[in-house]
Scaffold this motif. Structure first.
Motif, PDB file in Angstrom:
ATOM      1  N   LEU A 127     164.884 -24.264 104.565  1.00  0.00           N
ATOM      2  CA  LEU A 127     166.069 -25.003 104.976  1.00  0.00           C
ATOM      3  C   LEU A 127     166.666 -25.733 103.782  1.00  0.00           C
ATOM      4  O   LEU A 127     165.942 -26.198 102.894  1.00  0.00           O
ATOM      5  CB  LEU A 127     165.715 -26.023 106.068  1.00  0.00           C
ATOM      6  CG  LEU A 127     164.980 -25.495 107.295  1.00  0.00           C
ATOM      7  CD1 LEU A 127     164.628 -26.649 108.221  1.00  0.00           C
ATOM      8  CD2 LEU A 127     165.819 -24.461 108.015  1.00  0.00           C
ATOM      9  N   GLU A 128     167.969 -25.818 103.776  1.00  0.00           N
ATOM     10  CA  GLU A 128     168.704 -26.626 102.792  1.00  0.00           C
ATOM     11  C   GLU A 128     169.306 -27.808 103.535  1.00  0.00           C
ATOM     12  O   GLU A 128     170.043 -27.617 104.507  1.00  0.00           O
ATOM     13  CB  GLU A 128     169.802 -25.804 102.110  1.00  0.00           C
ATOM     14  CG  GLU A 128     169.262 -24.682 101.249  1.00  0.00           C
ATOM     15  CD  GLU A 128     170.373 -23.828 100.653  1.00  0.00           C
ATOM     16  OE1 GLU A 128     170.142 -23.243  99.592  1.00  0.00           O
ATOM     17  OE2 GLU A 128     171.461 -23.764 101.272  1.00  0.00           O
ATOM     18  N   ARG A 129     169.011 -29.003 103.086  1.00  0.00           N
ATOM     19  CA  ARG A 129     169.474 -30.207 103.760  1.00  0.00           C
ATOM     20  C   ARG A 129     170.528 -30.889 102.906  1.00  0.00           C
ATOM     21  O   ARG A 129     170.272 -31.243 101.758  1.00  0.00           O
ATOM     22  CB  ARG A 129     168.302 -31.135 104.048  1.00  0.00           C
ATOM     23  CG  ARG A 129     167.262 -30.529 104.989  1.00  0.00           C
ATOM     24  CD  ARG A 129     166.019 -31.380 105.081  1.00  0.00           C
ATOM     25  NE  ARG A 129     165.059 -30.852 106.056  1.00  0.00           N
ATOM     26  CZ  ARG A 129     164.187 -29.899 105.795  1.00  0.00           C
ATOM     27  NH1 ARG A 129     164.147 -29.351 104.577  1.00  0.00           N
ATOM     28  NH2 ARG A 129     163.353 -29.475 106.730  1.00  0.00           N
ATOM     29  N   THR A 130     171.705 -31.075 103.491  1.00  0.00           N
ATOM     30  CA  THR A 130     172.803 -31.785 102.830  1.00  0.00           C
ATOM     31  C   THR A 130     173.242 -32.902 103.763  1.00  0.00           C
ATOM     32  O   THR A 130     173.979 -32.672 104.721  1.00  0.00           O
ATOM     33  CB  THR A 130     173.989 -30.843 102.539  1.00  0.00           C
ATOM     34  OG1 THR A 130     173.516 -29.713 101.805  1.00  0.00           O
ATOM     35  CG2 THR A 130     175.057 -31.575 101.737  1.00  0.00           C
ATOM     36  N   GLY A 131     172.781 -34.119 103.470  1.00  0.00           N
ATOM     37  CA  GLY A 131     173.053 -35.213 104.389  1.00  0.00           C
ATOM     38  C   GLY A 131     172.371 -34.931 105.714  1.00  0.00           C
ATOM     39  O   GLY A 131     171.167 -34.716 105.773  1.00  0.00           O
ATOM     40  N   VAL A 158     171.943 -29.053 108.070  1.00  0.00           N
ATOM     41  CA  VAL A 158     170.845 -28.175 107.673  1.00  0.00           C
ATOM     42  C   VAL A 158     171.337 -26.735 107.743  1.00  0.00           C
ATOM     43  O   VAL A 158     171.993 -26.335 108.709  1.00  0.00           O
ATOM     44  CB  VAL A 158     169.624 -28.358 108.595  1.00  0.00           C
ATOM     45  CG1 VAL A 158     168.534 -27.355 108.234  1.00  0.00           C
ATOM     46  CG2 VAL A 158     169.085 -29.772 108.485  1.00  0.00           C
ATOM     47  N   SER A 159     171.021 -25.955 106.733  1.00  0.00           N
ATOM     48  CA  SER A 159     171.337 -24.528 106.749  1.00  0.00           C
ATOM     49  C   SER A 159     170.121 -23.766 106.242  1.00  0.00           C
ATOM     50  O   SER A 159     169.219 -24.330 105.620  1.00  0.00           O
ATOM     51  CB  SER A 159     172.562 -24.226 105.879  1.00  0.00           C
ATOM     52  OG  SER A 159     172.339 -24.623 104.537  1.00  0.00           O
ATOM     53  N   LEU A 160     170.091 -22.473 106.520  1.00  0.00           N
ATOM     54  CA  LEU A 160     168.970 -21.641 106.112  1.00  0.00           C
ATOM     55  C   LEU A 160     169.123 -21.198 104.667  1.00  0.00           C
ATOM     56  O   LEU A 160     170.219 -20.836 104.227  1.00  0.00           O
ATOM     57  CB  LEU A 160     168.861 -20.417 107.010  1.00  0.00           C
ATOM     58  CG  LEU A 160     168.573 -20.649 108.492  1.00  0.00           C
ATOM     59  CD1 LEU A 160     168.510 -19.317 109.219  1.00  0.00           C
ATOM     60  CD2 LEU A 160     167.293 -21.419 108.691  1.00  0.00           C
ATOM     61  N   THR A 161     168.010 -21.202 103.930  1.00  0.00           N
ATOM     62  CA  THR A 161     167.986 -20.625 102.592  1.00  0.00           C
ATOM     63  C   THR A 161     167.910 -19.101 102.728  1.00  0.00           C
ATOM     64  O   THR A 161     167.670 -18.564 103.822  1.00  0.00           O
ATOM     65  CB  THR A 161     166.760 -21.121 101.822  1.00  0.00           C
ATOM     66  OG1 THR A 161     165.578 -20.627 102.481  1.00  0.00           O
ATOM     67  CG2 THR A 161     166.711 -22.649 101.761  1.00  0.00           C
ATOM     68  N   PRO A 162     168.088 -18.363 101.630  1.00  0.00           N
ATOM     69  CA  PRO A 162     167.880 -16.902 101.715  1.00  0.00           C
ATOM     70  C   PRO A 162     166.502 -16.540 102.264  1.00  0.00           C
ATOM     71  O   PRO A 162     166.375 -15.606 103.061  1.00  0.00           O
ATOM     72  CB  PRO A 162     168.047 -16.452 100.261  1.00  0.00           C
ATOM     73  CG  PRO A 162     169.008 -17.453  99.678  1.00  0.00           C
ATOM     74  CD  PRO A 162     168.641 -18.757 100.322  1.00  0.00           C
ATOM     75  N   ALA A 163     165.470 -17.304 101.890  1.00  0.00           N
ATOM     76  CA  ALA A 163     164.136 -17.043 102.435  1.00  0.00           C
ATOM     77  C   ALA A 163     164.098 -17.324 103.936  1.00  0.00           C
ATOM     78  O   ALA A 163     163.438 -16.610 104.696  1.00  0.00           O
ATOM     79  CB  ALA A 163     163.100 -17.906 101.705  1.00  0.00           C
ATOM     80  N   GLY A 164     164.810 -18.370 104.355  1.00  0.00           N
ATOM     81  CA  GLY A 164     164.872 -18.676 105.780  1.00  0.00           C
ATOM     82  C   GLY A 164     165.529 -17.573 106.574  1.00  0.00           C
ATOM     83  O   GLY A 164     165.060 -17.201 107.661  1.00  0.00           O
TER      84      GLY A 164
END
Length: 313
Positions: A49-53, A56-62
Motif C-alpha cells: 500500500l502507498e499512503r498519502t495522508g 491509500v492506493s495499491l503499489t505494483p506489488a499490491g
C-alpha cells in the motif's frame, strides 16, 4: 504464509478504493482493516500500500498480489463447494439478491420451490441494483443474485463473478410507434447510475436524439402509472408490462433485457447455488421470443395481438 482472510481484504480494497468502504462492507472497523492489511504487508515482505495522508492506493506489488488473491480465493470457494456436496443436500442460510422486478415476479415461486425441494435451506432475499452485485458477492453479503443486462449497456459483473443465463425478454416503448416518434416527449427513466437509466438514454441516443428526462423512477409499476397520467414516455421490460393501466399502449422494440444468476467464481458447483438456479429456471414466467421480426407491435399490452408498426427507429 499469506492469510486468505487478509487477501480478501486486499481484494476488497482494490475493488472499493478506500479502507472505510472495505470496513463497511465486511463489518470491521477501519482501524481493524488497516491493522490486517499492515499484517499482510509483513507477511508478504514488500510494501503493498502507498499512503498519502488519509488516502491509500495499491503499489505494483499490491496489484500483483490481488491478481493471485483472486485465484486463491476462487479455489477456496471450490473447496468449500466440494465439501458442501459431500455433506449432503443443501442447508443453512442462502442470501439471495435480486432487482425489484425479479423480486416481485420470479422469486415468490422460486422460494416456494426451494422450500418444497430443500427444506433445510433458509433463503434470505434483499433487493439490490445489479451494479452493486459484484461487490456484495465479493464481500460475502450475498451467495447468489439475479442480475440483468440490457442492449447498449455493458455487463456490470466483474471477473470475480460467474454467471448463468436464465432468460431474455423484449423491451417496449409506451404510447408511441417508435423511438424516433418520441423524440420530443418528456421521458421517465430510472435513477442516474442504474442500468435502466443507462439503457433508456443510450437507446434514444442510438435513435439520434438525447432524451429530455423529466422523472427518475425505478419501480416499473410506478413508471406505467406516470405514463398513464401523461407524465412522459418510457421503456419497460416484458415482465413489468403484462398488465399496463388504461391509457398505456406498448410497442415492442428490437431490444432485450437478459436475466442471469450471478455467484462468486468457484461456487459454480455448490449445492445451494445449484438448487437456487434450478428454482429460478423453474419459476421463469413465459416470455415471447425476443427475435420477433421487426415491423410488428402489440396493440395495447405485452400479451395482445400484433399489428404492423410504422417504424423501428
Amino acid at each position: 504464509m499469506l492469510d486468505p482472510r487478509k487477501l480478501h481484504l486486499l481484494r476488497e480494497l482494490a475493488r472499493r478504493g478506500t479502507i472505510a468502504a472495505v470496513a463497511e462492507a465486511v463489518t470491521f472497523t477501519p482501524s481493524a482493516v488497516s491493522q490486517q492489511l499492515s499484517a499482510l504487508e509483513r507477511e508478504a515482505g514488500v510494501p503493498l500500500l502507498e499512503r498519502t495522508g488519509r488516502r491509500v492506493s495499491l503499489t505494483p506489488a499490491g496489484r500483483l498480489l490481488v491478481e493471485h488473491a483472486q485465484a486463491v480465493l476462487e479455489q477456496l470457494d471450490r473447496a468449500s463447494a466440494a465439501l458442501a456436496a459431500v455433506r449432503g443436500g443443501p442447508s443453512g442460510p442462502l442470501r439471495i439478491g435480486a432487482f425489484p422486478t425479479a423480486v416481485r415476479v420470479l422469486l415468490p415461486a422460486a422460494l416456494a420451490a426451494l422450500a418444497a425441494e430443500h427444506p433445510g435451506l433458509e433463503p434470505m432475499v434483499a433487493e439490490i441494483d445489479p451494479a452493486d452485485v459484484s461487490a456484495a458477492l465479493g464481500a460475502g453479503e450475498l451467495d447468489v443474485a439475479l442480475v440483468h443486462e440490457y442492449d447498449f449497456v455493458p455487463p456490470v459483473t466483474d471477473d470475480s463473478v460467474g454467471v448463468e443465463p436464465l432468460f431474455a425478454e423484449p423491451m417496449y416503448l409506451t404510447n408511441h410507434p417508435s423511438l424516433a416518434a418520441a423524440r420530443e416527449e418528456a421521458w421517465i427513466t430510472g435513477k442516474p447510475g442504474t442500468l435502466c437509466h443507462a439503457m433508456a438514454v443510450r437507446a434514444c441516443q442510438a435513435a439520434g436524439f438525447e432524451p429530455r428526462v423529466r422523472h427518475h423512477v425505478d419501480d416499473f409499476d410506478a413508471v406505467l402509472a406516470f405514463v398513464a397520467a401523461g407524465q412522459g414516455v418510457a421503456l419497460v421490460p416484458h415482465l413489468a408490462a403484462a398488465a399496463p393501466p388504461p391509457g398505456v399502449t406498448l410497442t415492442r422494440l428490437p431490444l432485450e433485457r437478459r436475466t442471469l444468476a450471478a455467484f462468486r467464481r468457484g461456487h459454480d458447483d455448490h449445492p445451494a447455488i445449484h438448487a437456487a438456479i434450478t428454482a429460478f429456471r423453474a419459476a421463469t414466467p413465459p416470455c415471447p421470443q425476443p427475435a420477433e421480426p421487426p415491423g410488428q407491435r402489440p396493440r395495447t399490452a405485452a400479451t395482445s395481438a400484433w399489428e404492423p408498426a410504422e417504424s423501428w427507429s
